[in-house]
Scaffold this active site. Sequence first.
Site, PDB file in Angstrom:
ATOM      1  NE  ARG A 116      -3.370  -2.090   3.099  1.00  0.00           N
ATOM      2  CZ  ARG A 116      -4.477  -2.616   2.567  1.00  0.00           C
ATOM      3  NH1 ARG A 116      -5.038  -2.020   1.540  1.00  0.00           N
ATOM      4  NH2 ARG A 116      -5.007  -3.720   3.074  1.00  0.00           N
TER       5      ARG A 116
ATOM      6  NE  ARG B 250     -10.365  -7.870   1.498  1.00  0.00           N
ATOM      7  CZ  ARG B 250     -10.062  -8.846   2.362  1.00  0.00           C
ATOM      8  NH1 ARG B 250      -9.727  -8.549   3.604  1.00  0.00           N
ATOM      9  NH2 ARG B 250     -10.061 -10.101   1.979  1.00  0.00           N
TER      10      ARG B 250
ATOM     11  CG  HIS C 192       1.157  -8.339   4.209  1.00  0.00           C
ATOM     12  ND1 HIS C 192       1.515  -8.450   5.542  1.00  0.00           N
ATOM     13  CD2 HIS C 192       0.297  -7.308   4.142  1.00  0.00           C
ATOM     14  CE1 HIS C 192       0.885  -7.524   6.245  1.00  0.00           C
ATOM     15  NE2 HIS C 192       0.136  -6.813   5.421  1.00  0.00           N
TER      16      HIS C 192
ATOM     17  CE1 TYR D 280      -2.777   3.776   9.694  1.00  0.00           C
ATOM     18  CE2 TYR D 280      -1.955   1.743   8.758  1.00  0.00           C
ATOM     19  CZ  TYR D 280      -2.958   2.669   8.890  1.00  0.00           C
ATOM     20  OH  TYR D 280      -4.140   2.485   8.222  1.00  0.00           O
TER      21      TYR D 280
ATOM     22  NE  ARG E  74      -4.997  -2.249  14.749  1.00  0.00           N
ATOM     23  CZ  ARG E  74      -4.427  -2.559  13.592  1.00  0.00           C
ATOM     24  NH1 ARG E  74      -3.158  -2.312  13.402  1.00  0.00           N
ATOM     25  NH2 ARG E  74      -5.107  -3.142  12.633  1.00  0.00           N
TER      26      ARG E  74
ATOM     27  CG  HIS F  35       0.581  -1.380  11.152  1.00  0.00           C
ATOM     28  ND1 HIS F  35       1.569  -1.520  10.201  1.00  0.00           N
ATOM     29  CD2 HIS F  35      -0.520  -1.946  10.617  1.00  0.00           C
ATOM     30  CE1 HIS F  35       1.086  -2.138   9.137  1.00  0.00           C
ATOM     31  NE2 HIS F  35      -0.186  -2.410   9.354  1.00  0.00           N
TER      32      HIS F  35
END
Length: 761
Positions: free
Chosen positions: A434, A464, A494, A527, A623, A651
């Site tokens: 991302r 996504r 990822h 984050y 989290r 994160h």
Amino acid sequence: MARKLDDPAEDVDARKRDHERKRAAAPETVGEGLSPIAAEAATRPTAEEVAAKSPDDLRYLNRELSWLELSLRVLAQAEDPSSPLLERAKFTAIFSDLHDEFFQVRVAGLKDQAAAGLGVTSPDGLTPSEQLGAIRARVVDLVDRQSRLFVDVLGPALAREGISIVDHGSLRDGDRAQLDGVFEDRIFPVLTPLAVDPGHPFPYISNLSLNLAVIVVDPGTGQRRFARVKVPPLLPRFIALTDDGNADARRRVQRFVPLEDVIAAHLGQLFPGMDIERHHPFRVTRNADLTLEEEEADDLLAAVEVELRRRRFGNAVRLEVDPAMTDEVRTLLIRELELGPDDVYEIDAPLELAGLWALYEIDRPELKDPPFSPVTQTRLTGPDDEPVDVFGAIRAGDILVHHPYDSFTTSVEMFIKQAASDPQVLAIKQTLYRTSADSPIVKSLIRAAERGKQVAALVELKARFDEQANVAWARALEEAGVHVVYGLVGLKTHSKTALVVRQEPDGIRRYCHIGTGNYNPKTARMYEDVGLLTSDPALGADLTDLFNLLTGYSRQVSYRKILLAPTSLRARMVELIEAEAAVATDGGHGRIVMKMNSLVDPAIIDALYAASQAGVDIDLVIRGICCLRPGVPELSDHIRVRSILGRYLEHSRIYRFGDGEHRPVELLIGSADMMPRNLDRRIEVLVPVDHPDLQERLLEVLDIELADDTLAWELQPDATWARVGRGPGEPANSHHRLQELACSRTRRRHEPEHLLPIGRS
């Protein structure tokens, strides 16, 4: 044989024809003659029936209900009167965003399973229909709580601060005249009223769209008709009224009218000559998960683009309505959207409170958290705060960065920026999961390619809700000459990794970044993430092999230092947990601390249970979702689970094994949560952090979060979460403490041997 990529327009027409056939055949009674998904909803177990079921296996908490507990903790932040007012509005918006995603993905998946009649159960023993029933009951309570918060608390509090959300009916004539002009100039030209009659089929309602259901009456014939008006998503969610001059001189009064109210007040102009009998706002949520047959797609990029266009027409999964909506209109919408009554949620507040993000952008700093500017680490700052040669700094020793406390711009971004312009750099390879719309990192990769460097970027098209942005970046990178690949079939990539290959006097040297967060400068300010900048030869060789795996053909499964999913990571994590259990069984002090976003994987949970039973001291900082049940006698009585929720989104993934006194600590950071998807269906990387100074920093982060008594929540054995009680002395707020530590490090004296001017090696 490769799948033909259908023309989206033809596909939509086919869907419309199919829908009309079903509509013509469907009886008027709700729940009969509907799609399998809607029929399932009509026979779904009630919340009481689900609550009465006691699964035999209480080892696991339900994933979906645990996710909803996260949204509860977010809502609690919005309810906290000690937080600045606009921060509370922000958390209210985040709550709505979370529920939108939850329904688009998780509820949609459960509805598909239930409609297909699959007999699968979740690890906690619930069927898809039972989970949907339990979700329904919980969401109704949560949404009602959010509505009461906004109507009774936040709305009036904002008004007291001069920020008012007002309805059109309460406005003075001057305000209405102002809105008349706004409507004529900016709103009316883009509206498209859609009638429903034998010549006008029921329109397709796009995903997450806000709409008005309108009943009009022909005064000549008395005939009543239904029409739909879509609230344009490109227009502001709230229309600002200019100051009327009566504001307190010390501050500017800002008043806003919801866009749907402005449209509703002018419906007569959309239906001239007709009487407007009534109107009701409503909002539709659809299944938004991509369905890709990767092995059959000739061109994955084109396949993703087609699926993105089809996403708008996924099955409806939720209908949000005004409580005043008549049964007649509600029944019509339920039938046409092929939903069941339990898929309808009454919202006694403005629909789409995610629109409160617009209010958060108001320039009222006194109503927000005090500003914090990320600092540049001492080793990355030269004399007079000039940037240093990043490669020289990394050669002098590994660097650990902790965002948002450490600046992303002057560390990771600078690493890629200098690599793009450095004539000694031969190649740059990077994974992109991302990133932002104006990504400086992607621009640096493009510049590097234009300067003749070998640049390879793995762009994950299946990230996504970021698919569209990634498609655009992939095309821009390809046009610049970057070697763009889309990962391995069946696996999402990822991992957060970057590799720079540089020619130096003593030969080729490889520089690496391995992190827990995305290469996104915007989220890096919100984050919490950690990353390692290193020139370790073994890690450089590992990343070289990894990128060869991602871009070419390779069956390599073993690496020198990194742990890679889906090959070695799962087994190694279980080994590390079992090693601590063996130490405790032999009378030693086993110690595990795991910080992650979610813990779902049953095998990892079982290994932690076994370690607890052996006497290992275990702290989990999670989290979001946690399916482990802590504090159960003889099962998990040595396990504590907490969640930190505050100004920043936690994160990072940090895994600690060993007590650090009798045995060395082993620390890992990286992209992987302990979920089946991360361990089995994604390319994930964890890397060991070996240097004592960097280990000390990571242990400090863990200790600060375990001492937090302000932002922390604890998971109870009954699956509920409770705020951690305040301890003696000053409150311990981990976000504040980490800010203080970052600032204090920049005030320390520079270490000259680490500060090499740019361009020198």
